[in-house]
Scaffold this active site. Structure first.
Site, PDB file in Angstrom:
ATOM      1  N   LYS A 127       1.013  -0.777   0.216  1.00 53.37           N
ATOM      2  CA  LYS A 127       0.186  -0.544   0.200  1.00 53.37           C
ATOM      3  C   LYS A 127       1.389   1.095  -0.049  1.00 53.37           C
ATOM      4  O   LYS A 127       2.254   0.881   0.841  1.00 53.37           O
ATOM      5  CB  LYS A 127      -0.870  -0.021   1.434  1.00 53.37           C
ATOM      6  CG  LYS A 127      -2.094   0.820   1.015  1.00 53.37           C
ATOM      7  CD  LYS A 127      -2.906   0.153   0.532  1.00 53.37           C
ATOM      8  CE  LYS A 127      -4.859   0.905   0.283  1.00 53.37           C
ATOM      9  NZ  LYS A 127      -5.774   0.613  -0.370  1.00 53.37           N
ATOM     10  N   ASP A 167      -7.011   3.865  -4.456  1.00 51.02           N
ATOM     11  CA  ASP A 167      -7.485   4.398  -3.154  1.00 51.02           C
ATOM     12  C   ASP A 167      -8.329   5.764  -3.275  1.00 51.02           C
ATOM     13  O   ASP A 167      -8.174   6.302  -3.995  1.00 51.02           O
ATOM     14  CB  ASP A 167      -6.729   3.851  -2.068  1.00 51.02           C
ATOM     15  CG  ASP A 167      -7.234   3.474  -1.124  1.00 51.02           C
ATOM     16  OD1 ASP A 167      -7.836   2.502  -0.542  1.00 51.02           O
ATOM     17  OD2 ASP A 167      -7.064   4.232   0.191  1.00 51.02           O
TER      18      ASP A 167
HETATM   19  P1  NDP Z   1     -13.069   7.357  -3.216  1.00 47.65           P
HETATM   20  O1  NDP Z   1     -11.553   8.402  -2.945  1.00 47.65           O
HETATM   21  O2  NDP Z   1     -13.081   7.614  -5.173  1.00 47.65           O
HETATM   22  O3  NDP Z   1     -13.990   7.820  -2.395  1.00 47.65           O
HETATM   23  C1  NDP Z   1     -14.239   8.184  -0.910  1.00 47.65           C
HETATM   24  C2  NDP Z   1     -15.319   8.321  -0.299  1.00 47.65           C
HETATM   25  O4  NDP Z   1     -15.417   8.619   1.229  1.00 47.65           O
HETATM   26  C3  NDP Z   1     -15.888   9.286  -0.482  1.00 47.65           C
HETATM   27  O5  NDP Z   1     -16.836  10.112  -0.759  1.00 47.65           O
HETATM   28  C4  NDP Z   1     -15.706  10.926   0.519  1.00 47.65           C
HETATM   29  O6  NDP Z   1     -15.594  11.656   0.709  1.00 47.65           O
HETATM   30  C5  NDP Z   1     -15.653  10.342   1.626  1.00 47.65           C
HETATM   31  N1  NDP Z   1     -14.514  10.037   2.326  1.00 47.65           N
HETATM   32  C6  NDP Z   1     -12.794   9.756   3.102  1.00 47.65           C
HETATM   33  N2  NDP Z   1     -12.868  10.421   3.809  1.00 47.65           N
HETATM   34  C7  NDP Z   1     -13.717  10.410   4.931  1.00 47.65           C
HETATM   35  C8  NDP Z   1     -14.064  10.847   5.818  1.00 47.65           C
HETATM   36  N3  NDP Z   1     -12.820  11.181   6.850  1.00 47.65           N
HETATM   37  N4  NDP Z   1     -15.096  10.986   6.081  1.00 47.65           N
HETATM   38  C9  NDP Z   1     -16.764  10.691   5.958  1.00 47.65           C
HETATM   39  N5  NDP Z   1     -16.279  10.290   4.340  1.00 47.65           N
HETATM   40  C10 NDP Z   1     -14.530   9.813   3.783  1.00 47.65           C
HETATM   41  O7  NDP Z   1     -12.176   6.488  -2.843  1.00 47.65           O
HETATM   42  P2  NDP Z   1     -12.768   4.623  -2.884  1.00 47.65           P
HETATM   43  O8  NDP Z   1     -14.106   4.354  -3.124  1.00 47.65           O
HETATM   44  O9  NDP Z   1     -11.685   4.369  -3.630  1.00 47.65           O
HETATM   45  O10 NDP Z   1     -12.130   4.069  -1.361  1.00 47.65           O
HETATM   46  C11 NDP Z   1     -12.879   4.129  -0.642  1.00 47.65           C
HETATM   47  C12 NDP Z   1     -12.421   2.879   0.286  1.00 47.65           C
HETATM   48  O11 NDP Z   1     -13.269   1.901  -0.455  1.00 47.65           O
HETATM   49  C13 NDP Z   1     -11.498   2.938   0.666  1.00 47.65           C
HETATM   50  O12 NDP Z   1     -11.141   2.614   2.614  1.00 47.65           O
HETATM   51  C14 NDP Z   1     -10.571   2.519   0.143  1.00 47.65           C
HETATM   52  O13 NDP Z   1      -9.584   1.910   1.073  1.00 47.65           O
HETATM   53  C15 NDP Z   1     -11.547   0.940   0.121  1.00 47.65           C
HETATM   54  N6  NDP Z   1     -11.478   0.394  -1.560  1.00 47.65           N
HETATM   55  C16 NDP Z   1     -11.314   0.868  -2.210  1.00 47.65           C
HETATM   56  C17 NDP Z   1     -10.936  -0.108  -3.417  1.00 47.65           C
HETATM   57  C18 NDP Z   1     -11.195   0.496  -5.014  1.00 47.65           C
HETATM   58  O14 NDP Z   1     -11.086  -0.159  -5.665  1.00 47.65           O
HETATM   59  N7  NDP Z   1     -11.481   1.917  -5.168  1.00 47.65           N
HETATM   60  C19 NDP Z   1     -10.710  -1.719  -3.312  1.00 47.65           C
HETATM   61  C20 NDP Z   1     -10.818  -1.811  -1.654  1.00 47.65           C
HETATM   62  C21 NDP Z   1     -11.293  -0.939  -0.987  1.00 47.65           C
HETATM   63  P3  NDP Z   1     -14.360  13.472   0.296  1.00 47.65           P
HETATM   64  O15 NDP Z   1     -14.992  13.647  -1.532  1.00 47.65           O
HETATM   65  O16 NDP Z   1     -15.521  14.183   0.808  1.00 47.65           O
HETATM   66  O17 NDP Z   1     -14.145  12.638   0.332  1.00 47.65           O
END
Ligand code: NDP
Length: 445
Positions: A127, A167
């Site tokens: 990571k 991510d």
């Molecule tokens: P994105 O950046 O596309 O989206 C993240 C989302 O979560 C946004 O809506 C963001 O809001 C919100 N968010 C982030 N931080 C916070 C916080 N502290 N409190 C509340 N909301 C928050 O990321 P992903 O969708 O790619 O990833 C989301 C999760 O899934 C993570 O845990 C990641 O590690 C996990 N994951 C992702 C994979 C992938 O293929 N993308 C694979 C496996 C796991 P805002 O826009 O306001 O920041």
């Protein structure tokens, strides 16, 4: 936890000051493995297996200087954690978010090791990322940052060595900039990153894979209990990559998703979330979820946390770590929620997870539930190696097969260890066994 596992946990706390998320992730895994560890204690101790398992093979940390549109110089910190390569080259995403630090990336890379093992593919755990915040930056600033980040990172990665992906905060735009610069620095056109754009080596279906995979495993959970997704009400936190495509697939399966969020607040739309509106706000305008309620008259926007107070049968946390607390789980339970499946990594606190298991809420941990993303990244690697590209239908069919297989491995490990339905334990055991066997076979390294 007792004996060898307890010693190892204490060692982790002692040797990694100020990294609570890493302790949390290690503790959860060690707690689940108590029985295996006790049964194999002499064998594991003789080669210090657990001491090696909790120590990253390599941690790289570097300076990332870049210049903004006003000619001001900024310095961020970049990282790559190469945690475990026992079963394949390091594989895991890059996160760009102000909260990023070494401890968070270590927790993610440690988890990734077991998740990748569960997929059945030959990928190790890694990571990386930076405390850089792409939010509010121009495309030019993001490009300059990505180029500076890659100027250091390229020394440590490669198609058969370490293959990063996206991510939080790293999507198609960032992967494009990172890939372009890697190519320029190395003169190599190779599958060194996944989540690439389709014209330059990306896989169809990768963008959708994590969210789709989450719904496929949910379908497996219900299928084994004689249930169906159709008609179920769900709440999905987040509105990024994972959340968006989880909602898309849930709606294709005739579920009713009534809420989504971002880090500012959440929207509740009892008529069902209109995903095209969310995508326009998030993917096109890079706006805030509150704008949804300005466009859709049936929706209300609420500032701050609280999405888990909305009644639902299925809760899908898809935003970030520790976003679903004990109090949230108690509220979900009181409101009739029966299934929680983690789209994000470790979004549920340990207390909340324990409460869910105690109350008989079906709980599918992220290691299993969100593994569809990395599994499809490994399919992208395979296509790059073969200089081929598969159709969306082919990739999606493989993803469905992988998610069903992950469900089976997780459920059967839980059964073997006498706790049927405890998918936390099942996923940790099934992920661990393969990594441990490979480490034992490869000697002290
Ligand atoms: P994105 O950046 O596309 O989206 C993240 C989302 O979560 C946004 O809506 C963001 O809001 C919100 N968010 C982030 N931080 C916070 C916080 N502290 N409190 C509340 N909301 C928050 O990321 P992903 O969708 O790619 O990833 C989301 C999760 O899934 C993570 O845990 C990641 O590690 C996990 N994951 C992702 C994979 C992938 O293929 N993308 C694979 C496996 C796991 P805002 O826009 O306001 O920041």
């Amino acid at each position: 936890m007792s004996g060898y596992a307890q010693e190892i946990y204490e060692r982790v706390v002692r040797n990694n000051p100020g990294e609570p998320e890493f302790y949390q992730a290690v503790k959860e895994v060690l707690d689940s493995l108590t029985e295996i560890i006790d049964a194999n204690e002499d064998k594991y101790r003789s080669v210090s297996l657990l001491e090696r398992l909790i120590e990253p093979e390599r941690v790289v940390s570097f300076r990332v200087p870049w210049i903004d549109d006003n000619n001001v110089v900024h310095v961020n910190r970049g990282y790559r954690i190469q945690f475990n390569s026992a079963i394949g080259p390091y594989k895991g995403g890059l996160r760009f978010h102000p909260s990023v630090n070494q401890g968070i990336l270590k927790f993610l890379a440690f988890e990734q090791t077991f998740k990748n093992s569960l997929t059945g593919q030959a990928i190790g755990g890694g990571k990386g990322g930076s405390d850089f915040d792409p939010k509010g930056k121009s495309d030019r600033e993001v490009m300059l940052f990505c180029q500076s980040f890659m100027t250091e990172l390229f020394k440590y990665i490669g198609a058969d060595r370490d293959v990063p992906a996206g991510d939080i905060g790293v999507g198609a735009r960032e992967i494009g900039f990172l890939y372009g610069h890697y190519k320029r620095l190395t003169s190599l056109y190779e599958g060194v990153l996944t989540g690439k754009g389709i014209p330059y080596g990306g896989s169809l279906g990768r963008t959708e894979a994590t969210g789709f995979g989450l719904i496929y495993i949910l379908e497996e959970i219900l299928r084994h209990r004689g249930g169906k997704l159709k008609g179920k009400t769900a709440v999905v936190s987040g509105s990024g990559n994972v959340a968006t495509y989880a909602v898309a697939k849930a709606q294709q399966k005739d579920m009713r998703v009534v809420a989504m969020s971002d880090s500012d607040g959440y929207v509740y739309d009892p008529q069902g979330i209109q995903l095209d509106v969310v995508k326009e706000i998030k993917e096109v305008r890079r706006g805030r979820i509150r704008e949804y309620a300005e466009i859709v008259p049936t929706a209300e926007y609420y500032e701050g946390k609280g999405i888990w107070t909305i009644p639902c049968e299925i809760a899908l946390p898809c935003a970030t770590q520790n976003e679903l607390t004990l109090e949230d789980m108690q509220t979900l339970h009181a409101n009739g929620c029966r299934i929680v499946a983690e789209g994000a990594n470790m979004p549920t606190t340990r207390e909340a997870t324990d409460y869910a298991l105690e109350k008989g809420i079906i709980f599918m941990p992220g290691k299993a539930a969100n593994a569809g993303g990395v599994a499809t990244s490994a399919l992208e690697m395979a296509q790059n190696s073969m200089r081929m590209s598969w159709s969306f239908t082919d990739v999606d069919a493989k993803l469905q097969h992988i998610m069903a297989d992950i469900y089976d491995k997780t459920a059967s490990a839980a059964e073997r260890y006498g706790v049927p339905g405890n998918f936390v334990l099942g996923a940790n055991i099934a992920g661990f066994e393969k990594v441990a066997d490979a480490m034992m076979a490869q000697g002290i390294c």
